[in-house]
Each structure stands twice: as C-alpha cells, then as structure tokens.
Scaffold this motif. Structure first.
Motif, mmCIF file in Angstrom:
data_model
loop_
_atom_site.group_PDB
_atom_site.id
_atom_site.type_symbol
_atom_site.label_atom_id
_atom_site.label_comp_id
_atom_site.label_asym_id
_atom_site.label_seq_id
_atom_site.Cartn_x
_atom_site.Cartn_y
_atom_site.Cartn_z
ATOM 1 N N LEU A 8 0.824 -1.215 0.000
ATOM 2 C CA LEU A 8 0.000 0.000 0.000
ATOM 3 C C LEU A 8 0.853 1.258 0.000
ATOM 4 C CD1 LEU A 8 -2.867 -1.100 2.384
ATOM 5 C CD2 LEU A 8 -3.088 -0.413 -0.007
ATOM 6 N N LYS A 9 2.067 1.143 0.511
ATOM 7 C CA LYS A 9 2.959 2.303 0.528
ATOM 8 C C LYS A 9 3.219 2.713 -0.918
ATOM 9 C CE LYS A 9 7.365 3.680 2.506
ATOM 10 N NZ LYS A 9 7.178 4.947 1.909
ATOM 11 N N ASP A 10 3.016 3.996 -1.175
ATOM 12 C CA ASP A 10 3.222 4.571 -2.510
ATOM 13 C C ASP A 10 2.167 4.157 -3.534
ATOM 14 O OD1 ASP A 10 5.405 5.955 -1.621
ATOM 15 O OD2 ASP A 10 6.788 4.320 -2.064
ATOM 16 N N SER A 11 1.089 3.529 -3.075
ATOM 17 C CA SER A 11 0.017 3.202 -4.020
ATOM 18 C C SER A 11 -0.854 4.435 -4.290
ATOM 19 C CB SER A 11 -0.853 2.075 -3.452
ATOM 20 O OG SER A 11 -1.404 2.491 -2.223
ATOM 21 N N VAL A 12 -1.551 4.393 -5.428
ATOM 22 C CA VAL A 12 -2.513 5.454 -5.764
ATOM 23 C C VAL A 12 -3.885 4.797 -5.833
ATOM 24 C CG1 VAL A 12 -3.195 7.201 -7.444
ATOM 25 C CG2 VAL A 12 -0.770 6.756 -7.033
ATOM 26 N N VAL A 13 -4.789 5.279 -5.001
ATOM 27 C CA VAL A 13 -6.053 4.576 -4.790
ATOM 28 C C VAL A 13 -7.222 5.497 -5.111
ATOM 29 C CG1 VAL A 13 -7.396 3.280 -3.083
ATOM 30 C CG2 VAL A 13 -4.918 3.431 -2.837
ATOM 31 N N LEU A 14 -8.255 4.937 -5.704
ATOM 32 C CA LEU A 14 -9.517 5.673 -5.850
ATOM 33 C C LEU A 14 -10.603 4.909 -5.093
ATOM 34 C CD1 LEU A 14 -11.564 7.690 -7.086
ATOM 35 C CD2 LEU A 14 -11.735 6.170 -9.032
ATOM 36 N N ILE A 15 -11.333 5.630 -4.247
ATOM 37 C CA ILE A 15 -12.426 5.017 -3.478
ATOM 38 C C ILE A 15 -13.715 5.746 -3.838
ATOM 39 C CG2 ILE A 15 -13.277 4.474 -1.153
ATOM 40 C CD1 ILE A 15 -10.343 5.072 -0.181
ATOM 41 N N SER A 16 -14.729 5.005 -4.249
ATOM 42 C CA SER A 16 -16.028 5.653 -4.492
ATOM 43 C C SER A 16 -16.767 5.784 -3.155
ATOM 44 C CB SER A 16 -16.856 4.843 -5.499
ATOM 45 O OG SER A 16 -17.125 3.545 -4.997
ATOM 46 N N GLY A 17 -17.538 6.853 -3.019
ATOM 47 C CA GLY A 17 -18.287 7.081 -1.767
ATOM 48 C C GLY A 17 -17.375 7.247 -0.568
ATOM 49 N N ALA A 18 -16.346 8.094 -0.726
ATOM 50 C CA ALA A 18 -15.338 8.221 0.345
ATOM 51 C C ALA A 18 -15.613 9.391 1.281
ATOM 52 C CB ALA A 18 -13.951 8.363 -0.273
ATOM 53 N N ASN A 19 -16.759 10.031 1.140
ATOM 54 C CA ASN A 19 -17.035 11.189 1.996
ATOM 55 C C ASN A 19 -17.531 10.804 3.376
ATOM 56 O OD1 ASN A 19 -19.229 10.529 0.060
ATOM 57 N ND2 ASN A 19 -20.449 11.800 1.428
ATOM 58 N N ARG A 20 -17.971 9.552 3.544
ATOM 59 C CA ARG A 20 -18.459 9.141 4.873
ATOM 60 C C ARG A 20 -18.399 7.607 4.987
ATOM 61 N NH1 ARG A 20 -24.345 7.947 4.383
ATOM 62 N NH2 ARG A 20 -25.049 8.699 2.364
ATOM 63 N N GLY A 21 -18.748 7.131 6.188
ATOM 64 C CA GLY A 21 -18.895 5.694 6.393
ATOM 65 C C GLY A 21 -17.623 4.900 6.122
ATOM 66 N N ILE A 22 -17.822 3.701 5.579
ATOM 67 C CA ILE A 22 -16.704 2.777 5.352
ATOM 68 C C ILE A 22 -15.691 3.376 4.363
ATOM 69 C CG2 ILE A 22 -16.100 0.505 4.404
ATOM 70 C CD1 ILE A 22 -18.853 -0.502 5.464
ATOM 71 N N GLY A 23 -16.179 4.035 3.327
ATOM 72 C CA GLY A 23 -15.284 4.607 2.308
ATOM 73 C C GLY A 23 -14.343 5.627 2.910
ATOM 74 N N ASN A 24 -14.865 6.477 3.782
ATOM 75 C CA ASN A 24 -14.017 7.487 4.409
ATOM 76 C C ASN A 24 -12.989 6.828 5.329
ATOM 77 O OD1 ASN A 24 -13.760 9.796 6.819
ATOM 78 N ND2 ASN A 24 -13.720 10.536 4.719
ATOM 79 N N ALA A 25 -13.430 5.802 6.066
ATOM 80 C CA ALA A 25 -12.500 5.100 6.971
ATOM 81 C C ALA A 25 -11.379 4.419 6.167
ATOM 82 C CB ALA A 25 -13.268 4.060 7.789
ATOM 83 N N ILE A 26 -11.721 3.874 5.003
ATOM 84 C CA ILE A 26 -10.680 3.237 4.165
ATOM 85 C C ILE A 26 -9.669 4.302 3.715
ATOM 86 C CG2 ILE A 26 -10.179 1.947 2.047
ATOM 87 C CD1 ILE A 26 -13.075 0.869 2.147
ATOM 88 N N SER A 201 -17.101 -1.251 13.810
ATOM 89 C CA SER A 201 -16.840 0.117 13.351
ATOM 90 C C SER A 201 -16.337 0.105 11.904
ATOM 91 C CB SER A 201 -15.780 0.771 14.244
ATOM 92 O OG SER A 201 -14.530 0.161 14.012
ATOM 93 N N PRO A 202 -16.584 1.209 11.189
ATOM 94 C CA PRO A 202 -16.025 1.310 9.834
ATOM 95 C C PRO A 202 -14.500 1.275 9.860
ATOM 96 C CG PRO A 202 -17.280 3.313 10.426
ATOM 97 C CD PRO A 202 -17.484 2.336 11.533
ATOM 98 N N GLN A 203 -13.903 1.744 10.962
ATOM 99 C CA GLN A 203 -12.432 1.741 11.062
ATOM 100 C C GLN A 203 -11.906 0.303 11.096
ATOM 101 O OE1 GLN A 203 -14.441 3.717 12.977
ATOM 102 N NE2 GLN A 203 -13.922 5.643 11.933
ATOM 103 N N ALA A 204 -12.623 -0.587 11.805
ATOM 104 C CA ALA A 204 -12.194 -1.998 11.858
ATOM 105 C C ALA A 204 -12.288 -2.629 10.465
ATOM 106 C CB ALA A 204 -13.062 -2.770 12.853
ATOM 107 N N VAL A 205 -13.355 -2.291 9.742
ATOM 108 C CA VAL A 205 -13.516 -2.811 8.372
ATOM 109 C C VAL A 205 -12.364 -2.315 7.487
ATOM 110 C CG1 VAL A 205 -14.990 -2.755 6.313
ATOM 111 C CG2 VAL A 205 -16.017 -2.954 8.578
ATOM 112 N N ALA A 206 -12.050 -1.028 7.639
ATOM 113 C CA ALA A 206 -10.978 -0.433 6.819
ATOM 114 C C ALA A 206 -9.639 -1.139 7.080
ATOM 115 C CB ALA A 206 -10.861 1.060 7.123
ATOM 116 N N LYS A 207 -9.362 -1.454 8.334
ATOM 117 C CA LYS A 207 -8.108 -2.152 8.670
ATOM 118 C C LYS A 207 -8.081 -3.539 8.015
ATOM 119 C CE LYS A 207 -6.991 -0.001 13.124
ATOM 120 N NZ LYS A 207 -6.137 1.021 12.544
ATOM 121 N N SER A 208 -9.208 -4.247 8.098
ATOM 122 C CA SER A 208 -9.261 -5.596 7.505
ATOM 123 C C SER A 208 -9.065 -5.537 5.993
ATOM 124 C CB SER A 208 -10.609 -6.262 7.783
ATOM 125 O OG SER A 208 -10.781 -6.449 9.148
#
Ligand SMILES: NC(=O)c1ccc[n+]([C@@H]2O[C@H](COP(=O)([O-])OP(=O)(O)OC[C@H]3O[C@@H](n4cnc5c(N)ncnc54)[C@H](OP(=O)(O)O)[C@@H]3O)[C@@H](O)[C@H]2O)c1
Length: 254
Positions: A8-26, A201-208
């Motif tokens: 993940l280091k130096d990766s370029v990522v696009l997340i849809s729906g990243a303004n809240r919830g799980i997407g924001n936590a990711i 929590s969405p944060q736990a999902v993001a970590k997984s």
C-alpha cells in the motif's frame, strides 16, 4: 500461482463514496499506511474536508457519481494514475421482495450498487492494467452470500456484486490485478442506522480491507459477524441461506 499481495505504501487509490462511512475510513487507513495519493470519490465536493495537515495533501477529493457517465468519464480523465480501485459506493433500501415497491427498489439498487460499480471498474481498468501490479476491491455484503428478506432487493444487488467479483477474477487470472471481494456484516454507519444489532466500526472494516490488500487475501470477511459466517458459508452455503432467511420484514398488504 498469482501473487496477489500489494504494497500500500506509494500506491494510488480511488475510493467511491469516500465522503463518509466505510469509504471514508478506508481513505484514512490507506493514508496512514503510506499511500502516495487517495482520490476520495464524492458526489458533493463540499462533503470532504481534505485540508487537515496530517493528510499532507495526499487526500484528493474527486467528484464522482457512479450513476452519471459524464462524472465517471471526467474522474477517469483526472485520475490517470490509479493502481487500486475500491468500489465502495452503495445504497440500501429496506424492503421485502413481496412488496409492491421491490421492483422499483431493485432498479435503484442495481443502478448504484451494480451498474455503477461495473461502469467505474471499466473506466479505471486501463489505468490499473498499465501498472506493474494493481487491484480491484469491491464491497459486497454478507447479504450477497445469502438473501436477507428484510433487505431483499439490496441482497439481490449484492449477490450480483459477488458474481461480478468472481467474473472479474476469472477474466483477470493471467494479469497482475488482484480482484478482492469484501463481505461485511452490520457496520456502524448511516446505512445501518435503522438496524438494532451489534455493529463493528467502519475503522475496523478499513483495517481488515487494508490487511487483505497487503496480504493477498481474495475474500475479506472484515468484522465479527462476517468472521462467524465465513466458515459456515465455506462449508455449507445452504445453512447460511436458512439462517439469513429468518431475517424477514413485514410485508405490505397492498
Ligand atoms: N454499513 C453496513 O452495515 C454495510 C454492510 C455490508 C456492506 N456494506 C456496504 O459498504 C459500502 C459502504 O457503505 P456504508 O455503510 O459506508 O454506507 P453509507 O455511510 O451510507 O455511505 C454510502 C456512500 O456511498 C455513496 N453513494 C451513494 N450513492 C452514490 C452514487 N450514486 N455515486 C457515488 N457515491 C454514492 C454515499 O454518498 P452520499 O453521501 O453522497 O450519499 C456515501 O459516501 C456499501 O457498498 C454498502 O452496501 C455496508
């Protein structure tokens, strides 16, 4: 065998729906793990504050409505350096397949959760393919592995997402693109606010999810309930159908 692990280091990522919830936590989790840039897809650019100093300018809001082709095309023109796409945007309307509104709800769910996901994937695949390694991560749901009648038409759309994940995995077998499916249970976000049950929590999902990308895990079960369902589903999908089939909603008598 294909090596699915991604740094993940130096990766370029696009997340849809990243303004809240799980997407924001990711988005925040990936920045914390050293991502070079995270494009935060959002329907409303005003819904994300990217100015926090700890983001170091690496969180880049990007206008993105997955039901709007012009918005998708514009995002693909602006974000040409993506190597990981995270299909997270989704909607949920509670219903029963027996209700008169279920066909309309099915269309709403498909427009966002399925057709939107496919269009976004097709738009970003050329960029992902051009990289030495890439990934397409799509968020289905436990409800995609067994229909929960209380969210009947949503479950149908998430089963379609599960099938898309399988199909893409086959299509991309000989390419350096990991295809990752995520199957959460109830998570404490706006989407699940009407459901009275234990939620992770969405944060736990993001970590997984981040662990899954780094460790080359194809199917991510990111929370307590999904970790319990995983062995059941792997060993006896019919038992999952029976268990989830008990989550029924009242049916309109119209
Ligand atoms: N929460 C759960 O219990 C749970 C369980 C299993 C799976 N999931 C899945 O996890 C994903 C994230 O859900 P969540 O819990 O974080 O829900 P959420 O808090 O309701 O967030 C949904 C996100 O999707 C965005 N979105 C909706 N329609 C869109 C569209 N047409 N184009 C682009 N973005 C759109 C929303 O944007 P706006 O703010 O503009 O509406 C929001 O950013 C979804 O795919 C969901 O189905 C959630």
């Amino acid at each position: 065998m294909k090596d699915l692990k991604l740094n993940l280091k130096d990766s370029v990522v696009l997340i849809s729906g990243a303004n809240r919830g799980i997407g924001n936590a990711i988005a925040l989790e990936l920045l914390a793990r050293g991502a070079k840039k995270v494009y935060a897809g959002t329907r409303d650019l005003g819904a994300i504050d990217a100015t926090e100093s700890s983001y170091e300018g690496k969180l880049v809001p990007l206008q993105l409505d997955v039901t709007d082709e012009a918005s998708i095309n514009n995002a693909a023109k602006l974000a040409t350096d993506v190597d990981i796409l995270i299909n997270n945007a989704g909607v949920l309307l509670g219903d029963s397949l027996l209700n008169s509104d279920s066909l309309n709800n099915l269309k709403i769910h498909f427009d966002v959760n399925v057709i939107g996901l496919m269009k976004l994937t097709q738009a970003f695949l050329p960029s992902i393919r051009s990289k030495a390694k890439g990934a397409i991560v799509s968020i289905s749901s436990l409800a995609g592995l067994g229909n929960m009648p209380v969210i009947g038409s949503y479950s149908v759309s998430k089963a379609a997402v599960h099938s898309i994940i399988q199909g893409l995995r086959g299509d991309l077998t000989n390419e350096s693109v990991a295809v990752i499916g995520v199957y959460p249970g109830p998570i404490d976000t706006e989407m699940a606010k009407g459901f009275e049950m234990d939620k992770d929590s969405p944060q736990a999902v993001a970590k997984s999810i981040a662990d899954g990308i780094e460790n080359g895990v194809e199917d991510v079960f990111p929370d307590q309930m999904s970790l319990q369902v995983e062995p059941l589903y792997m060993g006896n999908p019919k038992a999952v159908e029976t268990e989830f089939g008990m989550y029924v909603a009242p049916v309109n008598q119209d």
